[in-house]
Design an enzyme around this catalytic site. Sequence first.
Site, PDB file in Angstrom:
ATOM      1  CE  LYS A  13     -26.850 -61.170 -80.969  1.00  0.00           C
ATOM      2  NZ  LYS A  13     -28.229 -61.392 -80.611  1.00  0.00           N
ATOM      3  CE  LYS A  18     -30.895 -55.021 -87.608  1.00  0.00           C
ATOM      4  NZ  LYS A  18     -30.570 -55.549 -86.289  1.00  0.00           N
ATOM      5  CE  LYS A  44     -36.745 -53.353 -82.513  1.00  0.00           C
ATOM      6  NZ  LYS A  44     -36.235 -54.284 -83.545  1.00  0.00           N
ATOM      7  CG  ASP A 130     -31.752 -62.780 -85.689  1.00  0.00           C
ATOM      8  OD1 ASP A 130     -30.568 -63.100 -85.741  1.00  0.00           O
ATOM      9  OD2 ASP A 130     -32.253 -62.122 -84.756  1.00  0.00           O
TER      10      ASP A 130
HETATM   11  N1  LIG Z   1     -21.407 -47.569 -81.745  1.00  0.00           N
HETATM   12  C1  LIG Z   1     -22.268 -47.451 -80.747  1.00  0.00           C
HETATM   13  N2  LIG Z   1     -21.965 -46.785 -79.624  1.00  0.00           N
HETATM   14  C2  LIG Z   1     -22.832 -46.678 -78.608  1.00  0.00           C
HETATM   15  N3  LIG Z   1     -24.059 -47.219 -78.614  1.00  0.00           N
HETATM   16  C3  LIG Z   1     -24.443 -47.909 -79.697  1.00  0.00           C
HETATM   17  C4  LIG Z   1     -23.582 -48.048 -80.823  1.00  0.00           C
HETATM   18  N4  LIG Z   1     -24.237 -48.790 -81.757  1.00  0.00           N
HETATM   19  C5  LIG Z   1     -25.442 -49.071 -81.225  1.00  0.00           C
HETATM   20  N5  LIG Z   1     -25.581 -48.541 -80.011  1.00  0.00           N
HETATM   21  C6  LIG Z   1     -26.741 -48.650 -79.119  1.00  0.00           C
HETATM   22  O1  LIG Z   1     -27.215 -49.961 -79.098  1.00  0.00           O
HETATM   23  C7  LIG Z   1     -28.640 -49.970 -79.019  1.00  0.00           C
HETATM   24  C8  LIG Z   1     -29.194 -50.830 -80.127  1.00  0.00           C
HETATM   25  O2  LIG Z   1     -28.928 -50.228 -81.370  1.00  0.00           O
HETATM   26  P1  LIG Z   1     -29.930 -50.238 -82.587  1.00  0.00           P
HETATM   27  O3  LIG Z   1     -31.305 -49.967 -82.169  1.00  0.00           O
HETATM   28  O4  LIG Z   1     -29.324 -49.402 -83.648  1.00  0.00           O
HETATM   29  O5  LIG Z   1     -29.780 -51.748 -82.956  1.00  0.00           O
HETATM   30  P2  LIG Z   1     -30.554 -52.545 -84.087  1.00  0.00           P
HETATM   31  O6  LIG Z   1     -29.553 -53.493 -84.649  1.00  0.00           O
HETATM   32  O7  LIG Z   1     -31.234 -51.633 -85.007  1.00  0.00           O
HETATM   33  O8  LIG Z   1     -31.606 -53.330 -83.207  1.00  0.00           O
HETATM   34  P3  LIG Z   1     -32.899 -54.101 -83.699  1.00  0.00           P
HETATM   35  O9  LIG Z   1     -32.416 -55.368 -84.283  1.00  0.00           O
HETATM   36  O10 LIG Z   1     -33.625 -54.305 -82.421  1.00  0.00           O
HETATM   37  O11 LIG Z   1     -33.550 -53.191 -84.662  1.00  0.00           O
HETATM   38  C9  LIG Z   1     -29.089 -48.539 -79.100  1.00  0.00           C
HETATM   39  O12 LIG Z   1     -29.435 -48.066 -77.833  1.00  0.00           O
HETATM   40  C10 LIG Z   1     -27.893 -47.814 -79.651  1.00  0.00           C
HETATM   41  O13 LIG Z   1     -27.790 -46.505 -79.173  1.00  0.00           O
HETATM   42 MG   LIG Z   2     -33.323 -51.510 -85.553  1.00  0.00          MG
END
Ligand SMILES: Nc1ncnc2c1ncn2[C@@H]1O[C@H](COP(=O)(O)OP(=O)(O)OP(=O)(O)O)[C@@H](O)[C@H]1O
Ligand SMILES: [Mg+2]
Lengths: 288, 438
Positions: A13, A18, A44, A130
């Site tokens: 999600k 991720k 992004k 998604d």
């Molecule tokens: N285990 C964790 N502990 C602390 N912060 C976390 C952890 N996992 C993710 N985050 C924080 O959550 C936020 C979102 O994480 P991230 O960008 O990796 O998500 P994503 O799934 O890649 O998002 P997107 O779908 O928008 O690409 C970031 O600021 C990241 O630092």
């Molecule tokens: Mg991401």
Amino acid sequence: MAKKLKQIAIYGKGGIGKSTTTSNISAALSKMGYKVMQFGCDPKSDSTNTLRKGEYIPTVLDTLREKGSVKANEVIFEGFNGIYCVEAGGPAPGVGCAGRGIITAVQLFRQQKVFEDLDLDFIIYDVLGDVVCGGFAMPIREGIAEHVFTVSSSDFMSVYAANNLFKGIQKYSNSGGALLGGIIANSINHQYSKDIIDDFAAQTKTQVVEYVPRSVTVTQCELQGKTTIEGAPDSEQAKIYTRLAEKIAAHEVSHTPSPLSTTDLRQWASKWSKQILAAESRSIAGAC
Amino acid sequence: MSKVIEQPRYSCALGAEQTVVAIRRAVPVLHSGPGCCNKITSLIGQGEAYAGGSTIPCTNSNERDVVFGGVDKLRSVVKGALQVIDADLYVILTGCTASIVGDDIDSVAQEFRSAGKPVVCAETGGFKTNNYRSHETVVNAVIDQYVDAHRAEGGVQKGLVNVFATVPYQDPYWNGNLAELKRVLDGIGLKANILFGQESGGLPEWKNIPNAEFNIVASSWVGLGIAEHLKKKYGTPYLHFPYLPVGGLETSRFLRQVAEFGKLDKKRAEDFIGREERKFYSFLERMADFLLEFRYGLPRRFYTILDASYAVGFAKYLVNELGILPARQFVVDNTPEEFRDEVRGEFAHLSDRRSAPVEFETDGGVIQQKIREDENKTRALILGSGWDRDLAKDLNADLLILSVPVEYRLVLNCGYAGYNGGLRVIEDLYDRVLGTYR
Ligand SMILES: Nc1ncnc2c1ncn2[C@@H]1O[C@H](COP(=O)(O)OP(=O)(O)OP(=O)(O)O)[C@@H](O)[C@H]1O
Ligand SMILES: [Mg+2]
């Protein structure tokens, strides 16, 4: 002996962690001596930021738009510990077809045989939140990634997204598509979160590869434009990411998951929310 | 798996580019892949007209336009068209890719309109529907985005009518048909806007659409979507005459219905009808000896492979005025379900004594197979398209090419509607038959 390239796709999600998880896996694998490419499949184009001091890199599609053609070496940038970073990129929000963009970018790389030339051990695709259309399913379709991992917390919305992904994997599983390696449970700081995600894994006949707690170390490192592996190599969190990377390196056989039907999933979710509610009112009552 | 349709006799939704080509001084601007318009014009076009066929401005969209959206390219193509092609109306039409990607063409057209340029747009992604339906979409788009803002002054005019009778180029004889309908409607005291072709008044006529006293749909079903739209938008009532009127009986019937609906001066209408009928039948009288002697040389039965309007119009004429009997009747325009009963009803009452079952079938291959399997003991006439030539040859049948693709004849001002069209049918029919004599 020619080594075998392992291609992995990370789904989950939006905003669930991720890119953070993927970058830490890449960093840990490279510290273990593997040659790694991280391929961000998200308009992004921020997947590889923490591998490159928070810097954005020119994307495959931006380059394609500007120059009309792209040579792979124009869009591969080295990051932490020699990790190859690529961002597919995409159109501006609200126009064009980002899904087709992912297909275009991935195909362009495959045609140019870059992966072979770089002698890689791992390619990790970090795919947009998604799976909204066929384009985002590209990495799980035939001949790209062979293992999919999903990052999920114990939030229901996140579990729904994982279940949808399982449906996608199931759909392509007969035509040589990628299979499921397991769930990377993220932000698991409570026992009940662990129980929920464990139960979901059991219901869908898959496994939880690792439980990653939510940790302020991650945030601190991110603010410096670093992965936890780079920024806090001796932290407890870095140990967890390293353990996760080792498991992924050792992972050989993936499986077709058994996603829940929409009604089963709803029932499953409401069963859990009742349990949590009951547990909470008990603890509130106990506190009085 | 989806079924393959062999030889469909109409095009995809983008075929409505021909609707624009048929409007004097209007130009289509295609936001589609390269080649779409060539395919379309080779099926439903003859002659490129002012800026049709391979001269249509087109974005020739490619993968890059899919990924990033093709709006910028479209904007530049419209800009170019405005500079290079001298026209009074530019109509942006989308092909499949642009429609799937969801390019915001409305805002592009709107930008140009804000700058005072006559640019309108319509979604005609090929997968959406066929060109019968999208003909209505495009006409309504021009009404909403252009006509409405440029409505001619003076309000509703007595005796002014809009005629929606054929789909230009999909009906290869559209120009001749419209000209004849205009002639006879003007004859009974109306002023008919036919909107398309040389005999129309071009865009000034379009600007007068809202001022019509009433609208006339002379077609099985295409055009009803326009008349309904105009009824909602301007309160204009409409008369629906459900087929193409061909020959003396049907044209007179058509005109009487119009006269009654519009409460026209009855005497004037009847005088005109009388004059026209006398003229029409005088030609047949003059040939009476020949026609009588030759009656056994004519085909006895006719097969129909036509759209609903033509099918009914021709069947009525051939049965009632020429005495040729219906064999199997195929309607090939993918008639929407809600209009099929009416078409069946018309075939059930071709005359007081004659009826014919009708089959709705879009697959030309299936139709030809069915006709081949028919008895075929007596000489037959096939009302079809250029694609039915081999079938006609094999069956020793006479073929009248009334539908696209025309291929084997050149169409200038020929039309089959009305009194003149009826005579033309007889000429062409005998031409085919006499041509087989040694
Ligand atoms: N285990 C964790 N502990 C602390 N912060 C976390 C952890 N996992 C993710 N985050 C924080 O959550 C936020 C979102 O994480 P991230 O960008 O990796 O998500 P994503 O799934 O890649 O998002 P997107 O779908 O928008 O690409 C970031 O600021 C990241 O630092
Ligand atoms: Mg991401």
